[in-house]
Design a protein around this motif. Structure first.
Motif: not given
Length: 463
Positions: A252-255, A260-261, A267-268, A324-326
């Motif tokens: 979801w956008n919240s995650h 990231t930002t 870095a997104p 890594a983002i996940r």
């Protein structure tokens, strides 16, 4: 207790029993770092030693809590000063790798990553995979029926286990190290212990299935304009990549924005203004053909409005950056501290309504402090929900738990998709299980552990 400890030392040796600061410096909770409060930690080196340890504990009516890699988050490893911890950390040998039979036999204390590496050495793979791979152990994976990112293709831990060995509360060894895919000789006893969280017996060894190594790996992070588009995208890639789709993770956008930002940690790869993102991954045999097919499918999805932007990993480093983002849970813990973590599942068509309602109710009860982020294994109906109300009191926790768990009964969902019940979710088990099911669980507990010595109070409470 002193006599029992002396007897235990005689079985496992002085180095096999930890006391004092050697116990308290260990954590029993990955999120909070809460210290272990057990009287002692006993570390057997093999099944024979564990059998003798449990026989002594049975004779002394000694309560026992089992420890694996300690990456669980439902308080399953908590121990009181009156309890002993049995840690399987020294039972960490890979005993046999069978290339022809596609199996690997290991002790329960072996980490998931070591099993993955041992499989890779013979050009095979052990497909279970999760972020804690470097520290979680096979025994813990079995005890909690672990899931992870590749359930959509290979199934849960239950599907990876051909046979296992376990020690009961009285020291009895039940060894069923089956290596065959087909074995219908009576009850499949291993299923009693898979997912039982150490309440019925202590898993000591296991025979695991290996799968062929897939040299081609395609990974993409895509931006998706709506939940309807997300489910359509899942349906499309499931059909068109049916033989190779290995992961479909939704953010979801919240995650995505927080990791990231907002945190600045990653870095997104894509702009952070999309309501949903998905990580799509395939495993195949021909890198050139697979990459071309993968790209074509994503291009068509973009033309049809299911995707608004995408980045395809062209190297191992880029692939790791996307994952890594996940998988960076540490940044969530830091940004949302104090944080409540939830692992639920429900039918995919109800997910959007469930999340929207939960967010509205959270804001209504905690208008100034409530914040939640959502991500999960969309392909198998599993969502991870992280919530903070900037207060970790028991009252606030109970309020949030009610918000998260209560609607699941209406949707036919589960309070636990892959993390287990432990102590944290025990009081909510009736949301996902009928009274008849819970009664049968209690009968099984009493039958296999009549003195209620193993992980007492975990999963189900038996008087």
């Amino acid at each position: 207790m002193d006599k029992l400890l002396n007897d235990l030392v005689a079985v496992v040796g002085p180095e096999g029993v930890l006391l004092g600061e050697d116990v308290s410096q260990r954590s029993v909770d990955w999120f909070t770092g809460a210290p272990c409060r057990a009287k002692a930690i006993v570390r057997p080196r093999n099944t024979e030693q564990l059998s003798k340890v449990m026989a002594l504990c049975y004779q002394a009516d000694q309560l026992v809590v089992t420890h694996g890699g300690m990456t669980g988050i439902v308080h399953g490893g908590e121990a009181s000063p009156e309890e002993l911890v049995v840690s399987l950390e020294l039972m960490n040998q890979i005993e046999e790798v069978d290339l022809v039979g596609s199996t690997i036999q290991v002790q329960a204390g072996v980490t998931l990553q070591r099993v993955q590496e041992a499989a890779a050495e013979i050009d095979m793979q052990f497909p279970l995979d999760l972020g804690a791979r470097g520290s979680c152990t096979i025994g813990g994976n079995i005890a909690t029926n672990a899931g992870g990112i590749r359930v959509i293709r290979y199934g849960m831990m239950r599907q990876q286990v051909l046979g296992l060995e376990a020690v009961l509360s009285d020291g009895t060894v039940v060894s069923s190290l089956n290596k065959m895919l087909k074995n219908n000789a009576g009850y499949d006893l291993k299923q009693l212990f898979i997912g039982s969280e150490g309440t019925l017996g202590i898993v000591t060894r296991a025979v695991l299935r290996l799968q062929p190594h897939m040299p081609s790996e395609q990974t993409a992070l895509v931006a998706v304009p709506s939940f309807d588009a997300l489910t359509q995208l899942l349906r499309r890639v499931s059909q068109e990549l049916a033989n190779s789709l290995s992961a479909f993770e939704a953010l979801w956008n919240s995650h995505y924005k927080l990791v990231t930002t907002e945190s600045g940690k990653h870095a997104p790869p894509l702009a952070d203004d999309s309501p949903f993102y998905a990580i799509i991954e395939t495993l195949g045999l021909d890198d050139t053909q697979d990459a071309e097919h993968f790209s074509e499918i994503l291009q068509k999805a973009m033309e049809d409005g299911l995707i608004t932007d995408a980045v395809l990993a062209s190297s191992g480093a880029q692939r790791q950056g996307i994952w890594a983002i996940r998988e960076d849970i540490e940044v969530l813990v830091h940004q949302l501290k104090p944080m409540f973590s939830y692992d639920i599942s429900l039918p995919i068509p109800h997910m959007d309504a469930y999340v929207d309602t939960l967010e509205q109710n959270l804001k209504a009860q905690f208008p100034q402090t409530g914040k939640m982020i959502v991500f999960g294994h969309l392909g198998d109906g599993n969502l991870h929900i992280m919530i903070t109300v900037r207060d970790d009191s028991s009252q606030s926790r109970r309020q949030v738990e009610q918000l998260v768990y209560s609607p699941l009964k209406e949707y036919g969902g589960s309070i636990s998709a892959e993390h287990g019940i432990g102590l944290e979710k025990r009081d909510y088990l009736n949301i996902s299980r009928s009274s008849e099911e819970i009664a049968l669980m209690k009968r099984m507990k009493v039958a296999l552990d009549p003195k209620l010595l193993l992980n007492r109070g975990k999963v189900v409470a038996v008087e």
